[in-house]
Motif scaffolding. Structure first.
Motif, short mmCIF file in Angstrom:
data_model
loop_
_atom_site.label_atom_id
_atom_site.label_comp_id
_atom_site.label_asym_id
_atom_site.label_seq_id
_atom_site.Cartn_x
_atom_site.Cartn_y
_atom_site.Cartn_z
N VAL A 1 1.22 8.76 9.16
CA VAL A 1 0.97 7.96 8.23
C VAL A 1 -0.56 6.92 8.60
N ARG A 2 -1.30 7.26 7.91
CA ARG A 2 -2.40 5.77 8.81
C ARG A 2 -2.14 5.56 10.53
N GLY A 3 -2.81 7.51 10.81
CA GLY A 3 -2.92 8.25 12.31
C GLY A 3 -2.13 7.41 13.28
N ILE A 4 -0.96 6.46 14.29
CA ILE A 4 -0.43 6.66 15.12
C ILE A 4 -0.23 5.06 15.06
N ALA B 1 0.93 -0.91 -0.43
CA ALA B 1 -0.07 -0.39 -0.14
C ALA B 1 0.55 1.67 0.14
N VAL B 2 0.64 2.41 -1.14
CA VAL B 2 1.44 3.15 -0.85
C VAL B 2 0.45 4.48 -1.57
N SER B 3 1.13 5.89 -1.28
CA SER B 3 0.51 6.38 -2.17
C SER B 3 1.83 7.49 -2.70
N GLY C 1 5.66 4.61 9.73
CA GLY C 1 5.65 5.01 8.01
C GLY C 1 6.64 5.77 7.15
N VAL C 2 6.95 5.40 6.23
CA VAL C 2 7.71 6.05 6.10
C VAL C 2 7.35 7.16 5.02
N SER D 1 9.29 12.96 -7.34
CA SER D 1 7.82 12.31 -7.01
C SER D 1 8.01 12.25 -5.11
N ILE D 2 6.52 11.95 -4.53
CA ILE D 2 6.99 11.54 -2.98
C ILE D 2 5.69 10.31 -2.78
N THR D 3 6.45 9.69 -2.25
CA THR D 3 5.84 8.27 -1.91
C THR D 3 5.54 8.11 -0.34
N VAL D 4 4.47 8.23 -0.12
CA VAL D 4 4.13 7.08 1.03
C VAL D 4 3.74 5.94 1.31
N LEU D 5 4.93 5.34 2.22
CA LEU D 5 4.47 3.76 2.29
C LEU D 5 3.96 3.64 3.70
#
Length: 1022
Positions: free
Chosen positions: A157-160, A111-113, A215-216, A195-199
């Motif tokens: 990232v997805r809350g805490i 799952a990434v954004s 999160g990364v 680009s910026i990607t959220v892992l």
């Protein structure tokens, strides 16, 4: 369409042609390369290219974001080949940077954004993190501090993942930034970003070991491209305005509020301001003796200005490619100043630079050099921070004379002592005028330098697809402050309001400007080695990697033991197997440790597995491709870890210090016992599960859904909940334990619709919604006694759950409206006497006494539970428009202190207090929105759900309008493109706050509100 003219020249072939889209329009910036990427070029504005390749090359690859990657067989002789580059609506061929590796959306199992740099460039702001809101599903942003160019945005990232506010790991060009990571983000300008990607799940985070659990965020900066030199420039002028402006009361209103509070306290109708003084304020007949000052209007500007200039240069060939960037920003101040000797009005000058150079030394060895940095000069007042200066405007009442004492001269024209001196009050030490005009100024110079040097060895001489790389990275940050400061005398007015009489306050004297200097710094040293293997065997493909990383970090701390370097060792490996673009399996692990822990518990193993099935590529769905253009299922499970758990340095060791002490220092020693170590303490481990679905319909609609669950079963918690304070050892000295349990779960939805109607008109709309909910399952919390209605206040609740008194509305409006109601209630308040007009709290434990035993849960915890956004864009011929609405929901917090409670500084009245309870207002049936005012702390000034603010909102975060001149016209003056841009940030906000004095983001009344920005700019390309 691709047209090739092939001319044989000895051992090479010279090729030229054009790349067009499905509407026969030329496509710019298509990357054309051989399969090993060592030979290539890119298309120009006409879609044309030229390339010389060896005769042995039989295929060329064509890549561009938004189009499907195509591999073309080269036809020799005079033949031509026509190829259509098709739009990649579902972005299946889009390259995703995962930090240590990359993949395509087609091969993605986790799952990434992702957001591209060109998208964040639309925001006319100084701080990069301000561009993230609503752009990345699963990333919650909270602008907690809004001072210009110093804005601080909390990122979740997805809350805490644990019961604390932990920052995600920031990866910049493959190197982790483990200290002041959010600050490092702000040093990058949008012009530099590719680009910026959220892992977001274990399969993408596990390889980061003890740094992955929060999160990364992966930032990839722009690289050079093969082709002719291209120069881009952007210049814009912005005007910045606060989104909320507090209601400021005049002297008459202030006096009436003060007397109202005095009446409520039983001090009489004119307890503070007599009828005579009130009449002067009402008529305004003597402004010298009875002034009415609006300090906000006097010292705060309606607009601040910002100018930005960005310049990019890119190009290269088969040997060298380069990207160079230079950004300049100037930001003007927002205060009005009057000093003739200097101007302390804040202003900033910020210069960023970046140079990314890639070199191909020979057929096997290549290398790169990445240099970047910024120099920021901040000019601020010498007496207080900018934020404190802003807050000072609300502290002095409008009835205060000032800002200076009257200038009185003797017969010789010499000022009498005390003439023209700064006025304060008995409760205020520094006035806004004094801060801005009598304290001097500071110049802070922030220098941040980052460099990377790396070598890549193509080891196909051993086996095809094998590569070895090594990187050395260095980052240093320093802050040098040069103060040119002074102090000043303070005067206060006497209680005789019929005369202008002043007396000196305190011992401060007027001093000349004096110089002072301070300095701080920190640095990272990072060494990384990596082995990659990529190979295709018919329908089978394998991608594997293994790495090792050593990190040496010296923080800015100067006290032992925190001044010692922090060291981490991280290793990891992953294997991705793809069969026939239908089934993808991934295995990954991290093995990492830190000297923060004892050797026996230093290293952790963090494994993860993931799989995906692209069902739409199955033969039994071939007949459905007209409407079912994508159907993909994803799943992952694994472990990630966190070593940022608020532990003291070397948490496994006892801290015992020895120093001179006693009556004769050099003959005796003083032994101080501090932290008691826990040799078994270790990094926290979070187990994460994710299920995802990607659905494409009619080659125009893309829908993605993810559900996730995270659980941490060895969370670091305190050991002192059942230990009494009177046992002799300070509770802060007890060791921390890995005994907590924490859970976080939620889901994310995104939906996008793309449509191109013809070669001139196209549009898209996109929406995203994210929900997360965390729960502290075990906190090592001691139960309160049985007479507490809520004996547990952490376990079972979200982190940051607040507790307060609950207002009782069952008997009416929530207030005691008469003495008879007070008597009939039979309630006694354990923290003050109840008056008519005060809040009526619920007696939850039914003991007749309102005290802490009756407090209940209020609000929703630290982190907003829902985030959402709606964005879209339209392009018609030379016009384009883009917008994004962003919001948060299911979020409320209690707010207290200045601007909420009127008792600050003896009386600070805001819009909240306009309809406070009075007997007249109640008798007349008028609207009452606040309890009876008071001159000192009353039972109303307690944490309660009455001061719980719904901080959910919807905001037009960004709107951009652009117009590009026709290229036929711009070429005549030497430009390939000229585009004019109008843009705005934070233009409108809809919320449910109880007041318009301050907004739902930020710390409240006394701090800078979020800024609205209007910008005009021009983009040039050569």
């Amino acid at each position: 369409m691709l047209q090739l003219q092939v001319l044989a020249q000895e051992s090479t072939v010279h090729m030229s042609g054009k790349v067009l889209d499905e509407q026969q329009n030329p496509i710019k910036d298509v990357i054309i390369s051989t399969q090993d990427n060592k030979i290539g070029t890119s298309t120009n504005w006409e879609g044309a290219f030229e390339l010389e390749i060896p005769l042995s090359i039989e295929e060329l690859k064509f890549e561009r974001i938004g189009y499907k990657t195509q591999v073309i067989n080269i036809l020799r002789g005079d033949s031509t080949s026509n190829v259509v580059l098709k739009t990649d609506i579902h972005q299946m061929d889009r390259i995703i940077d995962l930090g240590y590796s990359s993949t395509t959306f087609g091969d993605l199992t986790g799952a990434v954004s992702v957001v591209q740099g060109e998208v964040v460039e639309r925001h006319p702001v100084a701080n990069l993190s301000q561009t993230f809101a609503g752009r990345l599903a699963g990333l919650t942003t909270q602008e907690s501090f809004s001072e210009l160019s110093r804005a601080n945005t909390e990122l979740f990232v997805r809350g805490i993942s644990a019961a604390r506010s932990g920052d995600p790991l920031i990866m910049i060009d493959g190197i982790p930034t483990s200290y002041n990571s959010n600050q490092s983000l702000e040093y990058i300008s949008p012009n530099e970003i590719e680009s910026i990607t959220v892992l977001k799940d274990a399969s993408t985070q596990a390889i980061y070991g003890i740094q992955g659990a929060n999160g990364v965020i992966v930032v990839k900066t722009k690289r050079g491209k093969k082709g002719p030199v291209e120069i881009k420039a952007r210049l814009d002028q912005s005007f910045q305005q606060v989104t909320t402006k507090p209601l400021m009361f005049n002297a008459l209103q202030y006096a009436e509020f003060s007397n109202q509070a005095g009446v409520n306290d039983g001090l009489g109708p004119f307890s503070q301001f007599s009828e005579d003084i009130i009449s002067h304020y009402r008529t305004g007949d003597s402004p010298e003796l009875y002034p009415s000052n609006n300090w906000y209007e006097k010292y705060f500007k309606d607009f601040a200005s910002m100018q930005r200039l960005g310049l990019n240069i890119t190009g290269g060939n088969d040997k060298v490619t380069y990207f160079s960037n230079l950004n300049f920003m100037h930001q003007g101040g927002y205060f009005n100043t009057e000093s003739k000797d200097y101007d302390a009005n804040p202003k900033n000058i910020w210069i960023n630079y970046r140079s990314n150079v890639d070199i191909q030394f020979n057929n096997y060895l290549s290398g790169f050099l990445r240099l970047s940095g910024n120099v920021k000069r901040e000019h601020v007042p010498g007496g207080a921070s900018n934020d404190a200066t802003y807050g000072s405007m609300f502290l002095m009442p409008p009835t205060t004379y000032g800002p200076l004492t009257p200038i009185v001269k003797d017969e010789n024209g010499v000022d009498f002592p005390g003439s023209g001196q700064v006025i304060t009050t008995d409760r205020v030490d520094q006035s806004t005028f004094g801060i801005l005009n009598r304290t001097g100024y500071y110049n802070h110079t922030v220098t941040n330098i980052s460099s990377q040097f790396g070598l890549n060895l193509d080891m196909r001489f051993l086996t095809q697809g094998l590569k070895l790389s090594g990187v050395f990275a260095y980052q240093t940050n320093s802050v040098g402050s040069l103060g040119t400061t002074q102090d000043y005398e303070r005067y206060i007015r006497s209680d005789n309001w019929n005369e202008l009489e002043f007396s000196k306050k305190g011992e401060q004297n007027n001093t000349p400007l004096a110089y002072g200097k301070s300095h701080s710094y920190y640095y990272h040293l990072t060494y990384k080695g990596q082995l990659d293997y990529s190979r295709v065997f018919g329908d089978h493909s394998i991608n594997a990697m293994a790495y090792g990383l050593f990190q040496d970090l010296t923080k800015a701390n100067t006290n032992a033991p925190e001044l010692l370097p922090y060291k981490r060792l991280s290793t990891g490996a992953q294997l991705v197997y793809n069969y026939d673009d239908r089934y993808v399996l991934k295995g990954v692990f991290g093995y990492s440790g830190s000297e923060q822990y004892a050797r026996s518990h230093r290293y952790l193993f963090t494994p993860a597995v993931a799989a995906s099935w692209i069902a739409s590529n199955e033969s039994f769905l071939e007949s459905s491709t007209d409407w079912l253009s994508l159907l993909k299922f994803r799943a992952s499970w694994g472990k990630t870890a966190n070593d940022q758990s608020d532990l003291q340095r070397y948490a496994y060791l006892d801290q015992i210090t020895q120093q001179s002490g006693g009556p004769i220092g050099y003959l005796q020693y003083l032994i101080t016992e501090r932290q008691t170590g826990n040799p078994n303490i270790q990094a926290e481990v979070s187990t994460k599960t994710n299920f995802g679905l990607d659905l494409g319909l009619f080659n125009s609609i893309t829908f993605s859904a993810d559900i996730f669950k995270e659980k941490m079963e060895n969370m670091v918690v305190g050991a002192v909940s059942t230990i009494p304070a009177y046992q002799g050892i300070p509770l802060s000295n007890y060791p921390r334990l890995n005994e907590g349990i924490f859970e976080n779960k939620g889901y994310e939805l995104t939906l996008r619709y793309d449509k191109r109607l013809n070669d001139k008109l196209s549009f898209y709309v996109e929406g995203m919604y994210s929900k997360n909910h965390n729960t502290i399952i075990s906190w090592n919390e001691a139960q309160r006694t049985e007479d507490f209605h809520y004996r547990i206040r952490e376990e079972g609740y979200s982190y940051g759950q607040q507790f307060g008194y609950l207002v009782d509305y069952s008997q009416g409006n929530g207030f005691f409206n008469s003495q008879a109601e007070i008597d009939a209630s039979g309630l006694e308040y354990g923290f003050g006497a109840v008056r008519v007009g005060d809040l009526r709290y619920q007696d939850l434990n039914a003991d007749g006494i309102i005290d802490e035993r009756d407090q209940g849960p209020v609000g929703s915890g630290l982190v907003p539970r829902a985030t959402y956004a709606f964005s879209g864009g339209l392009r018609y011929s030379a016009f384009d428009m883009n917008f994004i609405f962003q919001g948060i929901g299911d979020y409320s917090r209690m707010m207290m202190g200045p601007g909420i409670w009127e008792i600050t500084n003896g009386g600070m009245y805001t819009a909240l207090h306009q309809n406070a309870w009075t007997s007249e207002r109640y008798a007349n049936g008028e609207t009452i929105t606040w309890p009876a005012l008071s001159t000192e702390k009353s039972v109303n000034h307690e944490a309660s759900d009455f001061v719980n603010f719904n901080k959910s909102y919807l905001r037009l975060r960004n709107l951009e309008l652009g117009y590009s001149l026709k290229r036929e016209s711009t070429k005549k003056i030497g430009f390939d493109q000229i585009r004019f841009v109008l843009s705005g940030q934070n233009l409108f906000t809809w919320d449910k706050m109880k007041t318009k004095d301050f907004g739902p983001e930020g710390a409240g009344y006394m701090t800078f509100p979020v800024y609205r920005v209007y910008s005009f700019g021009v983009n040039l390309m050569l």
